[in-house]
Design a protein around this motif. Structure first.
Motif, short mmCIF file in Angstrom:
data_model
loop_
_atom_site.label_atom_id
_atom_site.label_comp_id
_atom_site.label_asym_id
_atom_site.label_seq_id
_atom_site.Cartn_x
_atom_site.Cartn_y
_atom_site.Cartn_z
N GLY A 2 60.57 47.77 51.36
CA GLY A 2 59.31 47.80 52.08
C GLY A 2 58.17 47.82 51.09
N GLN A 3 57.28 46.83 51.20
CA GLN A 3 56.19 46.75 50.24
C GLN A 3 54.87 46.77 50.97
N ALA A 4 53.94 47.49 50.41
CA ALA A 4 52.60 47.55 50.97
C ALA A 4 51.65 47.00 49.92
N GLY A 5 50.56 46.46 50.35
CA GLY A 5 49.62 45.90 49.39
C GLY A 5 48.18 46.19 49.77
N ARG A 6 47.34 46.16 48.77
CA ARG A 6 45.92 46.34 48.97
C ARG A 6 45.24 45.18 48.26
N THR A 12 33.99 38.68 40.59
CA THR A 12 33.36 38.56 39.28
C THR A 12 34.39 38.52 38.16
N ARG A 13 35.65 38.66 38.46
CA ARG A 13 36.71 38.66 37.45
C ARG A 13 37.30 37.26 37.34
N PRO A 14 36.95 36.49 36.28
CA PRO A 14 37.45 35.11 36.19
C PRO A 14 38.90 35.05 35.75
N LEU A 15 39.56 33.98 36.14
CA LEU A 15 40.89 33.68 35.65
C LEU A 15 40.77 32.76 34.43
N VAL A 16 41.87 32.38 33.89
CA VAL A 16 41.88 31.54 32.69
C VAL A 16 41.07 30.27 32.92
N TRP A 17 41.18 29.66 34.09
CA TRP A 17 40.46 28.41 34.34
C TRP A 17 39.05 28.65 34.87
N PRO A 20 36.69 32.19 40.37
CA PRO A 20 36.63 33.57 40.89
C PRO A 20 38.04 34.02 41.26
N ALA A 21 38.27 35.33 41.18
CA ALA A 21 39.63 35.84 41.40
C ALA A 21 39.66 36.97 42.41
N LEU A 22 40.82 37.17 42.97
CA LEU A 22 41.10 38.28 43.86
C LEU A 22 42.11 39.16 43.15
N ASN A 23 41.85 40.46 43.12
CA ASN A 23 42.83 41.38 42.57
C ASN A 23 43.64 41.94 43.72
N MET A 24 44.95 41.71 43.69
CA MET A 24 45.85 42.20 44.72
C MET A 24 46.81 43.18 44.06
N THR A 25 46.92 44.36 44.65
CA THR A 25 47.86 45.37 44.16
C THR A 25 48.95 45.54 45.19
N SER A 32 50.87 53.56 46.85
CA SER A 32 50.57 54.16 45.55
C SER A 32 51.81 54.37 44.68
N VAL A 33 52.97 53.97 45.13
CA VAL A 33 54.20 54.20 44.39
C VAL A 33 54.71 52.88 43.80
N ASP A 34 54.95 52.87 42.49
CA ASP A 34 55.51 51.71 41.81
C ASP A 34 54.69 50.46 42.09
N CYS A 35 53.42 50.47 41.66
CA CYS A 35 52.48 49.39 41.96
C CYS A 35 52.39 48.37 40.84
N LYS A 36 52.02 47.16 41.23
CA LYS A 36 51.79 46.07 40.29
C LYS A 36 50.58 45.29 40.77
N SER A 37 49.69 44.93 39.83
CA SER A 37 48.47 44.19 40.19
C SER A 37 48.55 42.75 39.75
N TYR A 38 47.93 41.90 40.54
CA TYR A 38 47.87 40.47 40.27
C TYR A 38 46.43 40.00 40.39
N ASP A 39 45.99 39.13 39.49
CA ASP A 39 44.71 38.44 39.63
C ASP A 39 45.03 37.04 40.14
N LEU A 40 44.49 36.73 41.32
CA LEU A 40 44.82 35.48 42.01
C LEU A 40 43.58 34.62 42.18
N PRO A 41 43.72 33.31 42.00
CA PRO A 41 42.56 32.42 42.14
C PRO A 41 42.11 32.32 43.59
N LEU A 42 40.81 32.24 43.79
CA LEU A 42 40.25 32.06 45.12
C LEU A 42 39.77 30.62 45.29
N GLY A 43 40.05 30.06 46.46
CA GLY A 43 39.53 28.74 46.80
C GLY A 43 40.21 27.58 46.10
N VAL A 44 41.36 27.83 45.49
CA VAL A 44 42.11 26.76 44.83
C VAL A 44 43.60 27.00 45.06
#
Length: 101
Positions: A2-6, A12-17, A20-25, A32-44
């Motif tokens: 079971g995974q939950a996300g926020r 304002t956080r750019p990606l390599v290209w 604009p980016a979305l931070n998803m945890t 709040s247990v065993d979390c991992k964050s991802y920076d994901l591109p928006l609009g592409v």
């Protein structure tokens, strides 16, 4: 597992290209247990297997994330295509920002 996300609008956080980016945890449980964050591109279109090789969190299909920060909603469209093409009809899902789901 079971995974939950926020998802947070963090445009304002750019990606390599330089997009604009979305931070998803993503957490294993309780937002709040065993979390991992991802920076994901928006609009592409992007391919999670190419961005995060071997990460079991992601499926094989392409994704397009679009954010309406004023409404506090992320629209994530899932595609059966791969390689970052977003071909064919996608399946959109709306997810609230800044909320554990």
């Amino acid at each position: 597992t079971g995974q939950a996300g926020r998802m947070r609008d963090n445009a304002t956080r750019p990606l390599v290209w330089g997009r604009p980016a979305l931070n998803m945890t993503v957490c294993r449980s309780s937002c709040s247990v065993d979390c991992k964050s991802y920076d994901l591109p928006l609009g592409v279109c992007y391919s999670p297997p190419l961005l995060f090789p071997g990460d079991p969190q992601w499926g094989a299909g392409d994704v397009l994330d679009q954010c309406d920060a004023a409404a506090g909603i992320l629209t994530r469209t899932l595609y059966s295509s791969s390689g970052g093409t977003c071909r064919g009809g996608g399946s959109p899902v709306q997810v609230p920002l800044d909320v554990c789901v």
